[in-house]
Design an enzyme around this catalytic site. Structure first.
Site: not given
Ligand code: BES
Ligand code: MN
Ligand code: ZN
Length: 498
Positions: A277, A351
């Site tokens: 991230k 997921r």
């Molecule tokens: N934990 C994150 C989602 C999230 C984002 C929660 C901001 C709280 C605040 C999740 O695991 C994630 O990283 N999702 C990605 C998925 C993508 C890489 C397909 C997302 O939503 O960007």
């Molecule tokens: Mn994630």
């Protein structure tokens, strides 16, 4: 915090502060407020006449009584326009008032519950809402050592005027359990990743289970391997922390065929994995176990309230980290269900662990599923921080979950599950893929989980936007909110099963 319900009149009650309410566009005080006003030489009505008190939503006016009544202060809380007033708006407004009282050092706070707005709410719900407002609205969390111990409100006097004391008492009792359970979920969400590892989360679950004599089973890495949960294990691989699969059971209705499965995403830290991230606000990913926290909070309340329902909670918990052991983009894994998955994105880890947890919940015999997960950034783009996204493969079940959320004052908005989106989870080399790139991100997550829910009625709550707030608002304090804890409790009480 102690709560006491009494019928003593606020005119004679000695407390640090009394909360009175006033609605916008009313030039008159009603009921007890009017009596207090009279005792105070009409000072409140004077301020209303001079428009210093307008009754606008969330307006807080603090008056000292200087011995005119035994209570030291009167806090006049604006509830906004009466036609817009709902129990949810009242709950959020009372939270603002309670915070104000706490900030000036009030130890004993009195609130009046009366028939003033009897068309809007019943005594049980009102008692519950007022207690939730105060307990949720004055929540604090920090590790400061040098600050003076924070002055906390210690006692709440709920004075009942003209409505059933028994009903208010019942509401107050419920409110305490709902709010304590949500605050427990908040504590878990706010606790940083070094103090809330999968093992420590499992310890918390054990504490909750022990307190209420719930059945609990914590599966360790070896047991998870024996079950062939390839997706869950893949995510945990990059971390030195051992994954845990937390399973809790409550059987309060043995004659029902329904067993409700609560599945909560328990990523104690989400770095994104190899597809790491961006640096900004990555600390907030300590809250990536908010789904697990809501489920644990709900189990705590269920243990106390003992509803007529059967519940199995399944919480897969691990870290999503970067290391030489971490999964690579493109890896193929075998899930507990037997389906193969192509890992297109290491940051779409929620997921993956939920897929195995949902399949396992079904294996344990659940007939209805709700999963709660901080699943996608995309749901924040769609709904912001006000509403939780709900997805479901079954309209009747979705309706039950939505009703429970509405009754709890937690806003949800349904987003689509549709066959046209199926292509987003189709992989060229495996049964499914966990990411299709830009577009309909929250739906992609839901479509992936749906493949594992199969024919079992299932609802997915994407709380990425609602579980964490950067500003305090109404009952919600900056940081982890404990979102959906109350809704899950309400679902267990209200629906129960068949
Ligand atoms: N934990 C994150 C989602 C999230 C984002 C929660 C901001 C709280 C605040 C999740 O695991 C994630 O990283 N999702 C990605 C998925 C993508 C890489 C397909 C997302 O939503 O960007
Ligand atoms: Mn994630
Ligand atoms: Zn995540």
């Amino acid at each position: 915090m102690q709560f006491k319900v009494s019928t003593e009149s606020i005119i004679t009650l000695a407390s640090d502060c009394i909360i009175l309410t006033h609605t916008e566009d009313k030039d008159m005080l009603l009921g007890l407020a009017q009596q207090v006003d009279e005792q105070m030489d009409h000072r409140i009505s004077q301020l209303i006449a001079e428009k210093e008190i307008k009754g606008t939503y969330g307006e807080v006016t603090l008056l000292h009584t200087w011995g005119k009544i035994p209570a030291k202060r009167v806090l006049v809380l604006g509830l906004g326009k009466e036609e817009k007033l709902t129990i949810d708006r009242a709950r959020n407004a009372y939270a603002i008032a309670a915070r104000k009282a706490q900030s000036i050092g009030v130890r004993e706070l009195a609130v009046v519950v009366s028939q003033k707005y009897k068309a809007i709410w019943n005594p049980v719900d009102l008692g519950q809402a007022v207690v939730e407002a105060i307990q949720l609205g004055t929540y604090t969390f920090n590790y400061k050592t040098k600050e003076k111990p924070q002055q906390k409100i210690e006692r709440i006097l709920v004075t009942v005027d003209g409505i059933s004391v028994k009903a208010v008492e019942a509401g107050v009792e419920r409110g305490i359990i709902f709010a304590e359970s949500q605050n427990l979920a908040r504590d878990l969400g706010n606790t940083p990743a070094n103090k809330m590892t999968p093992s420590l989360l499992a310890d918390k679950a054990k504490e909750v289970a022990k307190k209420h004599r719930l059945e609990i089973n914590i599966l360790d890495k070896k047991q998870i391997q024996e079950l062939n949960m390839g997706a869950f294990l893949a995510v945990s691989k990059g971390s030195d922390e051992e994954p845990k699969l937390i399973v809790m059971k409550y059987f309060g209705a043995p004659e029902y065929k329904d067993v409700i499965g609560f599945v909560g995403k328990g990523i104690t830290f989400d770095s994104g994995g190899i597809q790491i991230k961006p640096d900004k606000d990555m600390d907030e990913m300590k809250g990536d176990m908010a789904g697990a926290a809501a489920v644990l909070g709900a189990m705590n309340a269920i243990g106390s309230l003992e509803p007529h329902a059967n519940i199995i909670a399944v919480i897969p918990s691990c870290e999503n980290m970067v290391s030489g052991h971490a999964i690579h983009p493109g890896d193929i894994v075998e899930t507990f269900s037997g389906k193969t998955v192509e890992i297109k994105h290491t940051d779409a880890e929620g997921r993956l662990i939920l897929a195995d947890a949902i399949s396992y919940a079904k294996h344990l015999g659940v007939t209805k599923i709700v999963d709660v997960a901080t699943l996608t950034g995309s749901v924040i783009s769609a709904l912001g921080h006000h509403m939780t996204g709900i997805f479901s493969n079954d309209p009747d079940w979705a309706k039950e979950v939505k009703t429970a959320a509405n009754l709890s004052g937690e806003k949800v908005w349904e987003l689509p599950i549709d066959d046209d989106y199926e292509e987003l989870v189709e992989s060229e080399i495996a049964d499914l893929k966990n990411d299709a790139g830009f577009g309909a991100g929250a739906i992609q997550g839901a479509m992936f989980l749906k493949a594992f829910a199969g024919d079992t009625p299932w609802a997915h709550l994407d709380i990425a936007g609602t579980s964490w707030l950067s500003e305090t608002k109404g009952v919600n304090i900056k940081g982890a909110t404990g979102a959906m804890t109350r809704s899950l409790i309400a679902l267990a009480i209200r629906f129960g099963g068949n």
